[in-house]
Every structure is written in C-alpha cells, then in structure tokens.
Design an enzyme around this catalytic site. Structure first.
Site, mmCIF file in Angstrom:
data_model
loop_
_atom_site.group_PDB
_atom_site.id
_atom_site.type_symbol
_atom_site.label_atom_id
_atom_site.label_comp_id
_atom_site.label_asym_id
_atom_site.label_seq_id
_atom_site.Cartn_x
_atom_site.Cartn_y
_atom_site.Cartn_z
ATOM 1 N N SER A 442 50.679 47.229 -13.960
ATOM 2 C CA SER A 442 50.997 46.696 -12.670
ATOM 3 C C SER A 442 50.314 48.002 -11.857
ATOM 4 O O SER A 442 50.794 49.180 -11.824
ATOM 5 C CB SER A 442 52.451 46.558 -12.517
ATOM 6 O OG SER A 442 52.772 46.591 -10.961
ATOM 7 N N ARG A 443 49.260 47.666 -11.094
ATOM 8 C CA ARG A 443 48.609 48.765 -10.655
ATOM 9 C C ARG A 443 49.117 49.308 -9.173
ATOM 10 O O ARG A 443 49.077 50.557 -8.900
ATOM 11 C CB ARG A 443 46.967 48.404 -10.278
ATOM 12 C CG ARG A 443 46.411 48.220 -11.494
ATOM 13 C CD ARG A 443 44.846 47.908 -11.296
ATOM 14 N NE ARG A 443 44.559 47.385 -12.593
ATOM 15 C CZ ARG A 443 43.952 45.886 -12.547
ATOM 16 N NH1 ARG A 443 44.106 45.255 -11.322
ATOM 17 N NH2 ARG A 443 43.670 45.397 -13.682
ATOM 18 N N VAL A 444 50.227 48.781 -8.711
ATOM 19 C CA VAL A 444 50.632 49.196 -7.364
ATOM 20 C C VAL A 444 52.095 48.878 -7.266
ATOM 21 O O VAL A 444 52.505 49.878 -6.414
ATOM 22 C CB VAL A 444 50.051 48.417 -6.077
ATOM 23 C CG1 VAL A 444 48.572 48.542 -5.739
ATOM 24 C CG2 VAL A 444 50.477 46.882 -5.977
#
Ligand code: ATP
Ligand code: MG
Length: 579
Positions: A442-444
């Site tokens: 999950s990048r953000v």
C-alpha cells in the site's frame, strides 16, 4: 466566384407552396444562418400537415404541428417539480412559450447489429453524445469516422432498422443521482432493478467527468478501516486511495470488498458496489449479505450483469463513479468497489471489435489503459475548501493462474496506489483471507494509519517475511535446532492470528491489542490450533476488565510506551493462566 463550389441547397417540404411573403421570410432566415450562397427548393409533401419542414444538410427545422408539439413538450419537461402547486408554473410556461427556429440534426442508420449502429448524416455529433433512435432507443457515440459514426445501443436493437432516422440530443450520457438511491439496486442507467419502485433522484450527473485537479485535492491522511486484520495492519487504506484487490478466481476477492463495506457501518461512509459482468445470482447474494449485516442502507449497488449488453457493462463503473461523485461533492466519504475490471475490459474489447477498431495486445483496443485510468483518477480526497469529501476506490482484477504480468493486471497495478494480492495456494491451505504478504503493498496508506496501529504493527511484515524464507529452507529438514523451531512456531502463530472469518470485522482496539501481544512473543508455546481461542479469550478479557484501554485506543488512536507495556503485562498474566 469559383464555379466548382456547389451551392448549398435547402429543401422545403409542405402541402402548399409558400406564398411570396413566406418565401421572403425563408430566404432571409437562410441567408442569416447559412450565408448568401444558398438556394431553396420546394417539394410538395403530405407528411407535414399544417406547416413546413426545412432541411439544410443534416439540420432539420420542423415547423409542422408535430414539431411544435415536440418543442412544447420538451419545454414542459424542464418545468421543475416542486412540492407546491405546479399548475401556475405550467400556465406561466405555456403563456411565455413561442416556437423557435431550432435546428434538429437528423441522420440515418446505415447498419445495425450486435448492439452497434453506424449512422451517417450527423456531421456535428460529439464523442459520448446520446443519440435518439426510433422507438426511443438510446445510443452513445463511440467512434467518429470521416463519413459515419459508430454508436453503441443501450436498449434492444430490434426496433432500429437500416434507413431509420436518428436524432442528436446534444447531451452526454448521464445518470440520475441522489440520496434516494441509498439501499437500492440499479442498472447502469440508474433504473431500479430491485422491484422496490421508482427512485426520487436529486439530480443528474454526466457519467464521464474530468478527475479533480491537483489544486482541488489534499493528501490522503484519514484511515478507511476495512476491519480486515491483515489489511489494516500491513496494507492500510486511506480515504481517497485506490487499492487494487487482485487474485485468481475464487480466492475471496469479493469477500474482502464486502467485508470492507460492512465495516463502514456507523462510520459515516457511503458504499457503492459496482458489479460488472457477473451472474445476477452473485449480485443478489451480495445484496442479501449487505442487508443481513445492516450495511445496505448506506450502500448502492450498480449492476450490469453478464447477460446485459456490452455497452451497459462498459458504462456501469462510470455510472457508479458519477453517483459517488455526487456524495463526494457534498463533502461525504464514499467507498466504491468495481467488481471486476477484467470483465469490464473484456466488455470494452467486445464493443471495440464490433466497432471495427484495430485490435492490439491480447486483442484489446489501444485505449484500454485510458479506459481504466480515467475511471480510477476520479478517486480523490478533495481539499477542505471544496468540502473535503473523498472517493476511495477498490477495483478488483481477476488473474489467470496468478499471472500478474498480463496486460490488464499490469495496467491497473500501475494506476492504483497499491494492491492486495490474494493467492490460491494460501486460500486452499485455509489461510483466509489469502493475502500474500510479500507481493501486496500500500503506497500511500501508511500516512493514513493511526499512530496506535503503526506502533503496534512494528516488525510484523519483517517477521512474516523471515518466517516465509525459513519455512522454505526447513521444509525438508528433519531435526531443527531449538532456536529455528521457535522461530518457525512464532511465524506459524502469526499466520494463524491473521486468519479471519468472513463478516467478522475487527475493531481498532482488537487489532492493536492482538498485535502488541503477539509481537511480544506472548503466544510462545501455544499450539497453533489453540491460537484462535487464546486471542478470543484475551480480547474478551480486555473488553470486560480493561475497558478504559479499549476506549482509549479507539477514540484517541494513540499508543504510548506506557500503555503498550501495560497491554504486554496484562497479556502475559493471561498467558500464564491459559492452558
Ligand atoms: P470470483 O472469482 O468467483 O468472483 P472471488 O475471488 O470474488 O470469486 P469470493 O466469492 O469472495 O471469491 O469467495 C470465494 C469463496 O470463499 C466464497 O464461498 C466465500 O464464502 C469463501 N471465503 C472468502 N473469504 C473467506 C474467509 N475469510 N473465510 C472463509 N471463507 C471465505
Ligand atoms: Mg467475486
């Protein structure tokens, strides 16, 4: 004047030839509108009683009785419906109405079949515009070529025949939107299909709108809790984020989305579930599940099932997104699930091939990337200045034999802010939800995790990664040294802890307490099969005897060292008594 230029000819049809005065008025109108070089020809016709019909190219002016009726009707339809008395409004509208010289552009159907029509004679129709066919059949312009237009039909194409007429509407495709849709199941055009009667719409929104600009957005910083332990702890999702759920068939993709929707109960978040190309029975099941768990009254289901024509399946996610935007623009938070975009791409491929577009990789048309990027870019967290609403998107993609490097999966992975990768092998081993910890990301969302959760999660991902590696190495070893065995057991315990039944969302305090306890190696020595009972008992004990701790975590989202140590100590005492 160049003699090669053919003069524009206007055709006038009426029962009686216009008199001199009328002729002069026509000439003046035509010269004003189309310039000096226009000639008019009159043809006798019985088809337009009580008036004239003038055709200039694809512009048609209908001054017959029928045409005026249509104009008046169109005006009356626009009269706002208020709760008060409508008669004075109608009277006023009729009194102030005068027929206008309005051009209607009318074309002709050249070919029709498979829900696609090619139309000629509509020179100014725009991409995405709605066209009106005979018998009220509606279609949308999808392909504009030099001398004809490719159009997809939303209804049955039986009444559309070669040579029948087509009218421009000047409107782009849209759906009715509003609070009235909550709790309902509608098709891709916003028409209810659940047999619960009509929906009172609050407005009408185009299905395709530009995504919010950079200035209109703010960073994702508020968590969207899914209630799914493995996701909230390791791959947290924030409001406004786009997180892909990807995996083979029957790996629990829909289950994750539905659980996330159920977890929004009482969290002030509206849910929209868009079913694309699925069996109607599956959609009914989702509806009943949501209803049973009290999540339907804050949800809308938009469905274009496998039996619906490809054009409807194609527009369904955009329609769902338009409904979500209505709420986002009012400052609300929305969670939208697209189940699934692989089927969406297939519907779009079918439609494009029927429109004679050239096939590209895997026979998808060249703009299939844009198809999904313009949809997912509409997920956003708006700035406080314009209300601070958000759309969180959970697109779902089905892979074939775990192949994430196929065309559509790679496209969508690159558009989203991360993916939850579900694995068949894990699913069959009973590790459900079958989240592959190594391939998911999950990048953000990290920015959106509560401080408590962030602190509690600590080394979970690293510990699991070490466990997986060690598991592979020790698979064939017969005798292990104590330290290795201990580490293996620790990892197995963590994996078991992450298992979660469907429809049992976990609260913040439950997740935080479990994590703090497990990562402190409190479960050492507990057989794997007893892990569930151990954790269940632990949480029950905390909720009855240490309510203050639970409330503190839920309300403040904080976890200081003191509180953490307190949880570890209480858990250790509980461990001593557990056998
Ligand atoms: P499809 O590819 O058919 O859309 P899917 O990937 O969406 O399938 P689901 O329909 O969500 O998968 O789940 C498949 C089956 O696994 C269902 O019967 C569901 O009840 C079951 N299942 C999913 N998650 C869990 C879970 N956490 N625990 C137990 N059973 C589960
Ligand atoms: Mg599914």
């Amino acid at each position: 004047m160049d003699s090669n230029v053919t003069k524009l000819t206007a055709m006038l049809y009426s029962k009686v030839r216009p008199d001199e005065k009328q002729q002069a008025r026509f000439d003046k109108f035509l010269k004003n509108k189309y310039g000096e070089d226009i000639v008019m020809e009159w043809t006798e016709s019985d088809a337009f009683p009580g008036g004239f019909r003038l055709e200039v190219g694809s512009d048609i002016y209908d001054w017959s009785v029928g045409g005026r009726f249509r104009q008046l009707r169109d005006t009356l339809v626009k009269v706002p419906t208020t709760n008060g008395n409508i008669i004075p409004l109608l009277r006023e509208t009729i009194n102030s109405w005068t027929p206008e010289a309005m051009a209607e552009q009318v074309g002709e159907v050249k070919t029709v079949g498979d829900g696609i029509a090619t139309v000629s004679g509509l020179d100014f129709a725009t991409y995405g515009e709605i066209l009106l066919f005979a018998d009220g059949v509606r279609g949308m312009v999808q392909d504009i070529r030099a001398d004809e237009i490719g159009c997809v039909l939303f209804n049955d194409d039986e009444s559309v025949t070669e040579g029948s007429s087509v009218k421009r509407t000047g409107k782009t495709a849209g759906v009715p939107v509003g609070e009235g849709f909550l709790g309902r199941v509608v098709d891709a055009l916003g028409v209810p299909v659940d047999g619960l009667g009509e929906v009172q719409a609050s407005g009408y929104m185009p299905i395709e709108t530009p995504a919010p600009s950079i200035i209109d957005r703010q960073p994702v910083d508020t968590p969207l809790e899914t209630g799914i332990f493995s996701i909230d702890s390791m791959f947290p999702i924030g409001r406004g984020q786009r997180e892909l759920i990807i995996g083979d068939r029957q790996t629990g993709k829909t289950a994750i989305a539905v659980d996330a929707m159920i977890n929004q109960n009482g969290k002030n978040c509206i849910c929209i579930y868009v079913a694309i190309g699925q069996k109607t029975s599956t959609v009914v099941q989702v509806q009943q599940t949501l209803k049973k768990h009290g999540a339907m009254d804050h949800s809308i289901i938009v469905t274009a099932s496998a039996s619906d024509p490809a054009p409807l399946q194609y527009i369904a996610p955009y329609a769902g997104c338009a409904m979500a935007e209505y709420f986002m623009n009012k400052g609300k938070d929305v969670l939208i699930v697209y189940d699934d975009l692989s089927k969406h791409a297939v519907a779009y491929r079918a439609l494009s091939l029927l429109l004679d577009r050239s096939p590209g990789r895997e026979a998808y048309p060249g703009d299939v990337f844009y198809l999904h990027s313009r949809l997912l870019e509409r997920a956003a967290r708006l700035s406080d200045k314009i209300g601070g609403g958000s759309i969180t998107a959970l697109p779902i993609v089905e892979t074939q034999a775990g192949d994430v490097s196929a065309y559509i999966p790679t496209n969508i992975i690159s558009i989203t802010d991360g993916q939850i990768f579900l694995e068949s092998d894990l699913f069959f081993e009973g590790q459900r939800p079958a989240v592959n910890v190594g391939l998911s990301v999950s990048r953000v969302g990290g920015a959106a995790q509560t401080k408590a959760m962030k602190k509690a999660t600590g080394t979970l991902r690293i510990d699991l990664a070490q466990y997986r590696e060690m598991e592979v190495f020790t698979q064939f070893a017969s005798d292990l040294d104590d330290q290795t065995r201990e580490q293996l057991e620790y990892g197995q315990g963590l994996m078991r802890m992450l298992r979660q039944k469907q429809y049992h969302p976990k609260s913040q305090h439950e997740q935080v307490i479990t994590l703090v306890m497990a990562l402190a190696h409190t479960m050492k020595g507990i057989p794997v099969d007893d892990v569930d009972d151990f954790i269940k008992g632990l949480i029950e004990m905390f909720e009855t005897e240490h309510q203050d701790i639970c409330t503190a975590i839920d309300t403040t989202g904080q976890l200081d060292d003191e509180l953490k140590q307190q949880i570890i100590d209480i858990s250790a005492k509980y461990r001593e008594k557990f056998n």
